[in-house]
Motif scaffolding. Structure first.
Motif, PDB file in Angstrom:
ATOM      1  N   ASN A  49       0.820  -1.209   0.000  1.00  0.00           N
ATOM      2  CA  ASN A  49       0.000   0.000   0.000  1.00  0.00           C
ATOM      3  C   ASN A  49       0.855   1.260   0.000  1.00  0.00           C
ATOM      4  OD1 ASN A  49      -2.446  -1.244  -0.117  1.00  0.00           O
ATOM      5  ND2 ASN A  49      -2.852  -1.152   2.088  1.00  0.00           N
ATOM      6  N   LEU A  54      -1.068   4.305  -1.713  1.00  0.00           N
ATOM      7  CA  LEU A  54      -2.414   4.228  -1.157  1.00  0.00           C
ATOM      8  C   LEU A  54      -2.405   4.596   0.311  1.00  0.00           C
ATOM      9  CD1 LEU A  54      -3.712   0.930  -2.788  1.00  0.00           C
ATOM     10  CD2 LEU A  54      -3.990   3.301  -3.546  1.00  0.00           C
ATOM     11  N   ASP A  55      -1.250   4.574   0.903  1.00  0.00           N
ATOM     12  CA  ASP A  55      -1.142   4.862   2.318  1.00  0.00           C
ATOM     13  C   ASP A  55      -0.078   5.923   2.497  1.00  0.00           C
ATOM     14  OD1 ASP A  55      -0.955   4.905   5.010  1.00  0.00           O
ATOM     15  OD2 ASP A  55      -0.739   2.721   5.265  1.00  0.00           O
ATOM     16  N   GLU A  56      -0.463   7.021   3.097  1.00  0.00           N
ATOM     17  CA  GLU A  56       0.515   8.101   3.248  1.00  0.00           C
ATOM     18  C   GLU A  56       0.894   8.341   4.695  1.00  0.00           C
ATOM     19  OE1 GLU A  56      -1.702  10.978   1.153  1.00  0.00           O
ATOM     20  OE2 GLU A  56      -1.347   9.886  -0.715  1.00  0.00           O
TER      21      GLU A  56
ATOM     22  N   ARG B 397     -11.381   6.532   1.196  1.00  0.00           N
ATOM     23  CA  ARG B 397      -9.995   6.232   0.805  1.00  0.00           C
ATOM     24  C   ARG B 397      -9.973   4.847   0.188  1.00  0.00           C
ATOM     25  NH1 ARG B 397      -6.490   8.449   4.542  1.00  0.00           N
ATOM     26  NH2 ARG B 397      -4.881   7.170   3.588  1.00  0.00           N
ATOM     27  N   PRO B 398      -9.324   4.705  -0.952  1.00  0.00           N
ATOM     28  CA  PRO B 398      -9.409   3.426  -1.668  1.00  0.00           C
ATOM     29  C   PRO B 398      -8.880   2.254  -0.868  1.00  0.00           C
ATOM     30  CG  PRO B 398      -7.856   4.936  -2.714  1.00  0.00           C
ATOM     31  CD  PRO B 398      -8.588   5.715  -1.685  1.00  0.00           C
ATOM     32  N   ALA B 399      -7.771   2.426  -0.167  1.00  0.00           N
ATOM     33  CA  ALA B 399      -7.177   1.290   0.528  1.00  0.00           C
ATOM     34  C   ALA B 399      -8.167   0.741   1.555  1.00  0.00           C
ATOM     35  CB  ALA B 399      -5.888   1.712   1.216  1.00  0.00           C
TER      36      ALA B 399
END
Lengths: 224, 786
Positions: A49, A54-56, B397-399
Motif C-alpha cells: 500500500n 495508497l497509504d501516506e 480512501r481506496p485502501a
C-alpha cells in the motif's frame, strides 16, 4: 527507480506503539519482478500500500525516481499514481455493473484517452488474453481466473511502469494461478516492474527477486 | 465519460430496483405535489398584476377610527372619483365600479341574471381586458350602452352578432351592445360579465353630490413618474377637505397588491392571502424535502455496497471531482425519472386539483417557460439531493474502501441518517396534528348554533314585478300547502348588507359608537328564519299597521345598548325612531367564525330586496319548489325562478376553510406516504445488513418476537423523538392560527396523543414487515455464505 528509506508504520494503541513495519530499507530497480513473502501479518500488504501511494501515513522517505513523495504536491502525487501504477487484487475488484470491456476501459476514461485509441488498446488486450468473445459479459459471468485476467488487463491498460499485485492468485486454483503467473512473467519480460505479495512460494519462482518479511522487518532479500 | 456515468447509473438502478422505485416514486410524488402548488402559487401571484399599466393603477382605500380601532375599507361615494381627478393633476384616470347583486338581462325570450357593474370609461383604460369588437372605452361614455363578455353575448344572442343589438336590464332599461370583450381571465378579482355605463346611473339621478353614501369602489391611475408616497401624503385629507366626514383619511393602494395584501390592521397592510400562499409554499417545500431525504438516506445506506466501486475508480485514476460528477449524474438521472413520474401525476391530478382549489387553471405544460423552469428545477433537485451522498462517498480512501470494512464499526455519535429520519417524521407529526386541529376547528364552527333554522329555507331576489305584487305573491305562496311561512327581508339571512355606528338610543354615551348591523322584515321573520323569540313579539305589518317603525333585536344588541327592559325602547336610525317590539336569541348572518354581531331587524320602512320562503319539513322539496315556481311565474313573468338555499349559502362560508383543510390533508397524506416509503427502504436495508447478526442471535436462541423488537426499536426510538419535537412546534403555530378566529375551539392534548399514536403505528407497520422477514431467516443459510 523506487527507494524506501527507514520506513516505519505503526498504530498507536493506549500503552504502546504496535509496529506494522519497522526500518524498511528497500531499493527497487526498473524492470524488476519482486515478490514479497511472509506469514499473515508480516506487513506485506502494508508495504504494498505504501509503495502504491495508497497509504501516506508512515515515517521515513519514499523516493520515486529522483523525487521524494513526501515533498510532492497532492496533484503531482495523484498524477504519478495515475500514470505509473497499476493495481491487481486478490478479490479482483471488478466493477460488477460494468462489462469486461467497460471495466478495462475505466482507467482509460480517467486518463482522457481518445475514443479510437481506447478501442484499439482494449481490442489488443482482449486479444492478448483471449477474451474477445467475453467482452460483453459481466464479471459475475466469468470464472475467477478470467476475472483476474480482466483485472490484469485493466491494470495494464494505462501502460503503467509499475504493477502492484496483492495476492493475485489467492482466490484461484493452481491451474489458473499458473496462467496468471505466466502473464506476469511475460509482462516482466516486456520491461514492466512488478511487485507482488504472495503466500505461495511457487509464485516467487516466476520473479527475479524475493523478499521475506517477518513482523514488519525484512528477513531476507535474495535474487532468484 | 458521461456515457460511462449514465451507464453505470442505469445499471445500478436496474440492480437495486426496490430502492430505485422508492426513490423515483417518492421523489416523483413529492415533485408532483410541489409542481401543483407552484402552479397555484404562480396563479395567485399573477392576479391583477398583468395589466399594462399595473404599476400605476391604484384602488382608493380609506381609514376611519371607531372605538379606538382603525377600520380600513374601500367604499367611496359617487362624487369621489370626479372630485379626485379634478383636484389632483397627477391623476390621469379614474373609474368607479358598483358591486350590486346580479342584474337580470333579457333579450326576447331569454333572460338570466349576470354579475354586472356600472362603470366609467377609465375602467377599460386602466385594466387591459382583451377586446373582441367595438370599443369599450367609448361605449362607457354613453349612457345607453352595455359591454358584454363573449360568453354572455353568446348566451343572449347565440351565434348571431350581438353588436348593436338591444339588451333589456331588469325589464326596465334598454341598452345597446356597443362592445364585446373576452371573458375576464381567471386571474382577476373582478367577477363581472356585463358592464353598464356610469352615465346611465347619472342620468337616472342616482349619483348626486352626497358624500355619505359609500356605495362604490374607486380606482385611480397616476401619471407616469408619480410617486405613491408623495401622492398619498397630499391625498390623505381628501375626504375631510371635500365633505363633512373629517374623521376619514384616504390613501391609494396598488391594484397589483390588492389580491395578496389587502388585509389591513390599524390602517396598515399586514398581508392577506399571501400568508396562505406562503404556508402552502412551505408545505410544498417540506414535501419535496421529505422526498429528498429518502433519496439521501437510501443512497448513503447503499454506500457500503458502493464503496468498492469508489475504491476501484480512485485506483483507476478518478479524481474526487470526477466521482462527485458521477454521483451527481446518477442523482440527476433519478431526478429526471422522478420528474417524468411527476408530470404524469400532475396531468392526471390537474382537473381534480382545479376542483380542489376552486379555480379553472390552464395546464401549464403547453407553455415553453414551464419546460425551462422544469429543467432548472430537476437539475437543482438532482444536485441538492445527490450532493451529500456524492461528497460522502467520493471521500472514501481506496485502501480502506476496498477492504470493505466501511461503517461496520458502529459509531456512537448521532448519524446524519437518523437526524434526517427524525426531521421527516417531525414534519409528519406537525402536519398530521395541524390538519387534525384545522378539521377540529372547522367542525366546531360548523356545529355552531347560528340561531337560525337553515333547512328547507330559500330566498329569491325581489324584482320590480314582485315589488308590484308583493302582497298577492305572499298570499298565494302562503296558500300553498307546502309553504310554512314567507317573509320579505332586507338582505338574505346569510349576509349582512348594511351596518351603522350612528344609531342612537336612550342612555347612550355620546362617544360610544359601536357598529350595529341592519336587517329588515315585513312579518313572520321569527317563524321563517327559525329564530327563538325571547321577549315581546315578531314584526307583523299585516296585523300591526304601525310595524313599519318597529324593530326586532337580538340579545347581543340588548347587551350593547344596555337595555334593562328592551321592549318599548326607542332606537333612532337614519332619522327614524324605531320601537323595539321583540327580542330574539342571538343569530348569525355573516361569518360563523366571528363573534355574534348585534343585529337590528327593522320593519318594512327599509327596502325589502329578498323574499324568504320556508317549506314544511319532511315533505317533497322538489314538488314544493315546483309549486312555488308556478306562483313566481305568475307574478314575475319572463324572469327565471332564481332561488338560493339558505343552508347552501351558509355552507359556502366554509368553502375557503374547507379548501385549506382539504389541501393540507392531501399534502399531509403525501408526506406520510413518502416518509413511509423511505422508512420502508431503510428498514429493508437495515434488515439486510443485520442479517448475520440476527442469524447469530437466532442460533443463540433468540425468539422471533424479540428479533422483530430488536429491529423495530431502532426506528421507534427515532419516531418517538420526532413526536417529541413535533408537538411543541405544532402547539406554538396552531394556537397562533386558532387565535385568528373569534369563535374557536381550544387546543387539547388528545390531538397530540392520537397523532403520536397514529404516527408510531404507521411507522411500526411500515418497519415490521421487514423486521419480521429478517427474523424469519434461516440462520444456517446466512452463516454458511459468510
Amino acid at each position: 527507480m523506487i527507494q524506501l528509506k527507514e520506513i516505519d508504520k505503526y498504530i498507536e494503541s493506549r500503552f504502546q506503539r504496535i509496529f506494522l513495519l519497522k526500518g524498511i530499507h528497500l531499493e527497487i530497480k526498473e524492470g524488476e519482478f519482486l515478490t514479497l513473502m511472509g506469514p499473515s501479518g508480516a506487513g506485506k500488504s502494508t508495504l504494498l500500500n505504501i509503495l502504491g501511494l495508497l497509504d501516506e501515513e508512515y515515517e521515513g522517505d519514499y523516493f520515486f525516481g529522483e523525487k521524494n513523495i513526501r515533498s510532492m504536491k497532492e496533484r503531482e502525487r495523484s498524477s504519478l499514481h495515475k500514470s505509473e501504477f497499476g493495481y491487481i487484487f486478490q478479490a479482483y475488484h471488478l466493477i460488477d455493473e460494468l462489462t469486461v470491456y467497460e471495466n478495462i476501459e475505466t482507467p482509460l476514461l480517467y486518463r482522457k484517452v481518445s475514443s479510437s485509441e481506447r478501442k484499439s488498446i482494449i481490442a489488443e488486450l482482449l486479444d492478448r488474453f483471449n477474451m474477445v468473445a467475453k467482452k460483453d459479459l459481466f464479471p459475475a459471468q466469468l470464472s475467477g481466473g478470467q476475472q483476474q485476467l480482466v483485472g490484469i488487463a485493466r491494470a495494464i491498460a494505462g501502460r503503467p511502469r509499475v504493477l502492484l499485485a496483492d495476492e493475485p492468485t489467492g482466490n484461484l486454483h493452481s491451474a489458473q494461478a499458473k496462467e496468471i503467473m505466466e502473464v506476469f512473467q511475460e509482462l516482466h519480460r516486456e520491461g514492466t516492474t512488478i511487485i507482488q505479495a504472495t503466500h505461495a512460494r511457487e509464485n516467487a519462482d516466476y520473479g527475479s527477486r524475493l523478499i521475506n518479511l517477518l513482523d514488519g522487518k525484512i528477513e531476507s532479500d535474495e535474487k532468484i | 465519460m458521461w456515457k460511462n456515468y449514465f451507464k453505470i447509473a442505469w445499471r445500478n438502478i436496474q440492480r437495486s430496483k426496490g430502492y430505485a422505485l422508492i426513490n423515483i416514486f417518492g421523489l416523483g410524488i413529492g415533485m408532483a405535489a410541489s409542481i401543483l402548488i407552484l402552479i397555484w402559487v404562480q396563479f395567485e401571484l399573477s392576479v391583477d398584476r398583468y395589466h399594462e399599466n399595473s404599476g400605476r393603477v391604484y384602488a382608493v382605500w380609506r381609514n376611519s377610527e371607531m372605538q379606538g380601532e382603525i377600520f380600513t375599507w374601500d367604499y367611496t361615494p359617487a362624487p369621489y372619483a370626479p372630485t379626485l381627478i379634478d383636484q389632483y393633476p397627477e391623476v390621469e384616470e379614474v373609474a368607479r365600479i358598483t358591486e350590486w347583486d346580479p342584474q337580470l338581462l333579457t333579450v326576447g325570450e331569454t333572460s338570466f341574471y349576470e354579475e354586472s357593474t356600472f362603470t366609467d370609461p377609465g375602467f377599460f383604460k386602466m385594466f387591459s381586458f382583451e377586446v373582441i369588437a367595438g370599443d369599450p372605452v367609448s361605449a362607457m361614455e354613453e349612457p345607453e350602452s352595455v359591454v358584454l363578455t363573449e360568453s354572455v353575448a353568446r348566451k343572449l344572442f347565440g351565434n348571431e352578432s350581438a353588436m348593436g343589438e338591444t339588451v333589456t336590464v331588469e325589464k326596465q332599461m334598454d341598452l345597446e351592445v356597443k362592445a364585446i370583450i373576452k371573458d375576464l381571465p381567471e386571474n382577476t378579482n373582478f367577477p363581472f360579465t356585463t358592464f353598464f355605463s356610469m352615465k346611465k346611473l347619472d342620468q337616472m339621478g342616482w349619483l348626486g353630490d352626497f358624500w355619505g353614501n359609500n356605495s362604490m369602489r374607486t380606482f385611480a391611475m397616476l401619471k407616469e413618474g408619480s410617486s405613491l408616497p408623495d401622492f398619498n401624503e397630499k391625498f390623505q385629507g381628501f375626504t375631510a377637505k371635500n365633505s363633512e366626514y373629517d374623521d376619514i383619511s384616504d390613501f391609494l393602494f396598488p391594484v397589483a397588491d390588492l389580491h395578496l395584501y389587502s388585509k389591513f390592521e390599524n390602517g396598515k397592510s399586514v398581508g392577506g392571502k399571501i400568508e396562505l400562499i406562503k404556508m402552502f409554499g412551505i408545505v410544498s417545500v417540506l414535501v419535496l424535502l421529505i422526498a429528498g431525504i429518502n433519496f439521501v438516506n437510501l443512497s448513503t445506506a447503499q454506500s457500503d455496497k458502493r464503496s468498492k466501486e469508489v475504491g476501484i475508480r480512485k485506483l483507476s485514476g478518478a479524481g474526487r471531482e470526477m466521482l462527485i460528477g458521477q454521483f451527481l449524474a446518477e442523482s440527476t438521472l433519478i431526478a429526471v425519472a422522478a420528474y417524468l413520474v411527476a408530470l404524469v401525476l400532475v396531468s392526471l391530478a390537474f382537473p381534480w386539483f382545479n376542483g380542489l382549489i376552486g379555480r379553472d387553471l390552464q395546464n401549464p405544460m403547453t407553455q415553453p417557460f414551464f419546460w425551462m423552469i422544469s429543467m432548472a428545477y430537476v437539475l437543482v433537485i438532482g444536485i441538492l439531493a445527490g450532493s451529500y451522498p456524492a461528497f460522502l462517498m467520493s471521500s472514501y480512501r481506496p485502501a480502506i474502501a476496498l477492504k470493505s470494512q466501511m461503517n461496520k464499526s458502529r459509531s456512537f455519535g448521532v448519524k446524519p441518517r437518523e437526524v434526517l429520519v427524525v426531521f421527516q417524521f417531525a414534519v409528519v407529526v406537525i402536519l398530521i396534528s395541524s390538519v387534525w386541529i384545522v378539521r377540529d376547528q372547522m367542525n366546531f364552527v360548523q356545529n355552531r348554533d347560528i340561531g337560525l333554522n337553515k333547512d328547507n329555507l330559500i330566498f329569491h331576489p325581489v324584482t320590480q314585478n314582485i315589488r308590484n305584487n308583493k302582497a298577492a305573491l305572499r298570499n298565494e305562496l302562503l296558500a300553498l300547502p307546502g309553504v310554512t311561512s314567507v317573509s320579505y327581508t332586507f338582505s338574505p339571512l346569510t349576509n349582512i348588507y348594511s351596518d351603522s355606528n350612528e344609531m342612537n338610543w336612550q342612555g347612550k354615551d355620546p362617544g360610544f359608537k359601536p357598529s350595529i348591523s341592519r336587517m329588515g322584515s315585513d312579518a313572520d321573520l321569527v317563524k321563517t328564519a327559525g329564530m327563538e323569540l325571547i321577549a315581546g313579539r315578531d314584526i307583523d305589518i299585516y296585523t300591526y299597521a304601525m310595524d313599519s317603525l318597529s324593530v326586532l333585536i337580538n340579545e347581543k344588541t340588548v347587551a350593547i345598548m344596555g337595555f334593562e327592559d328592551p321592549i318599548g325602547q326607542v332606537i333612532e336610525d337614519d332619522g327614524y325612531n324605531f320601537t323595539v317590539v321583540g327580542v330574539v336569541k342571538d343569530f348569525i348572518m355573516d361569518s360563523p367564525f366571528e363573534e355574534v354581531k348585534p343585529i337590528v331587524v327593522i320593519g318594512p320602512e327599509r327596502d325589502l330586496n329578498f323574499i324568504h320562503i320556508r317549506f314544511a319539513d319532511g315533505e317533497d322539496l322538489s314538488r314544493n319548489l315546483a309549486e312555488a315556481e308556478a306562483v313566481f311565474n305568475k307574478f314575475n313573468p319572463e324572469s327565471p325562478f332564481e332561488y338560493s338555499f339558505v343552508d347552501q349559502e351558509h355552507a359556502r362560508k366554509f368553502q375557503a376553510q374547507e379548501r385549506t383543510a382539504n389541501l393540507t390533508s392531501i399534502f399531509t397524506g403525501l408526506a406520510v406516504i413518502i416518509s413511509c416509503m423511505g422508512l420502508f427502504g431503510l428498514a429493508t436495508f437495515i434488515a439486510e445488513r443485520r442479517k448475520k447478526e440476527i442469524s447469530v442471535r437466532k442460533v443463540m436462541g433468540a425468539s422471533v418476537a424479540s428479533l422483530v423488537t430488536l429491529v423495530s426499536t431502532e426506528f421507534t426510538r427515532l419516531v418517538l423523538i420526532s413526536i417529541l419535537i413535533g408537538i411543541p412546534i405544532t402547539w406554538y403555530f396552531m394556537s397562533d392560527w386558532l387565535n385568528t378566529f373569534a369563535y374557536r375551539t381550544s387546543l387539547n392534548w388528545g390531538v397530540f396523543i392520537w397523532t403520536g399514536g397514529l404516527t408510531m403505528l404507521i411507522a411500526l407497520l411500515t418497519v415490521s414487515s421487514q423486521a419480521i422477514k429478517a427474523s424469519l431467516v434461516n440462520p444456517a443459510q446466512i452463516l454458511k455464505s459468510e
